[in-house]
Scaffold this motif. Sequence first.
Motif, PDB file in Angstrom:
ATOM      1  N   GLU A  27       0.841  -1.204   0.000  1.00  0.00           N
ATOM      2  CA  GLU A  27       0.000   0.000   0.000  1.00  0.00           C
ATOM      3  C   GLU A  27       0.876   1.253   0.000  1.00  0.00           C
ATOM      4  O   GLU A  27       0.597   2.228  -0.706  1.00  0.00           O
ATOM      5  N   HIS A  30       2.454   1.642  -3.370  1.00  0.00           N
ATOM      6  CA  HIS A  30       1.450   2.080  -4.341  1.00  0.00           C
ATOM      7  C   HIS A  30       1.323   3.608  -4.298  1.00  0.00           C
ATOM      8  O   HIS A  30       1.311   4.276  -5.341  1.00  0.00           O
ATOM      9  N   GLN A  47       1.759  -2.695  -8.058  1.00  0.00           N
ATOM     10  CA  GLN A  47       1.317  -3.333  -6.814  1.00  0.00           C
ATOM     11  C   GLN A  47       0.914  -4.795  -7.042  1.00  0.00           C
ATOM     12  O   GLN A  47       1.237  -5.670  -6.234  1.00  0.00           O
TER      13      GLN A  47
ATOM     14  N   ARG B  19      -8.922  -4.453   1.576  1.00  0.00           N
ATOM     15  CA  ARG B  19      -8.004  -5.284   0.794  1.00  0.00           C
ATOM     16  C   ARG B  19      -8.287  -6.761   1.044  1.00  0.00           C
ATOM     17  O   ARG B  19      -8.394  -7.183   2.198  1.00  0.00           O
TER      18      ARG B  19
END
Lengths: 162, 112
Positions: A27, A30, A47, B19
């Motif tokens: 994350e 990214h 990613q 996620r």
Amino acid sequence: MLVTDQSSTAMTLKISSNAKEISLACEALHALCVYVTGNEKCAFDVQYALVEALNNVVEHAYGYQSDHEIIISWLHQDNRLQIEIIDNGRSLTVLPKPVLPDFEAENGRGWWIISACVDEYYYKVVENIERECALRPGEKNDKFDTTLVKSHQNILTLIKQF
Amino acid sequence: MVMNEQKHDDIDVIVLSGRFVMADSPEVRERLKVLIEEGHGKMIIDMEKVSFIDSSACAVLISAFKSMQSKSGRLILVTSPIVQSLIELTRLHTIFEILPTLPDALGVFSLN
């Protein structure tokens, strides 16, 4: 997660070999990728590839043992990103071909995703070895008696143009 | 990742958000397995609010699809653009039944 080295174009992250740290690191990278490239699609491609590569390390190199170190080295220059994923776990002996398995197979899509999402990737194993050569008076010995691998690093390099 | 469960008549709806990656896969896999075993063969996995997905999550979806097939049930996926992107990249869209919204998916079941 630890940032160990940082400049305007390069950064090194150290994470533990567990799935939660992978997610966190990906994350963060990214966000960095969006900042550097200005391109959301490129950042998602990077990613996707990064997550699959790191999952492979956790699963295959470290066998789901969570207390090992993974180093992620990030470098961007001009319009090129280079990311190295470095581990000390079990090395690959073959870099799998990026092919899709049958639908029924639950696993085996990682290298396909990596291949589709970056422009180039390659894998190398760097061994640090120690060689011994014993010499007695008057002897000539041009052969090493023993060669020991003291440590090794597996390095997967991902390259993405943007 | 957050997983919520809803029941619409005899349809099991699993709503995932955040996620959906390797860290979450074992938990989701186990829960889906139980729901499929105990359910009526109608399930929707709503991933409209899933922000990222990896191949281990795809493996969970394939596992659920196969379990549902084995009991002659029906599994419908609702996807976000980023989920759809990986599903298409791995060609799984040719096998999965995918609809854009939860009401669309519920509508399909109500027609049968």
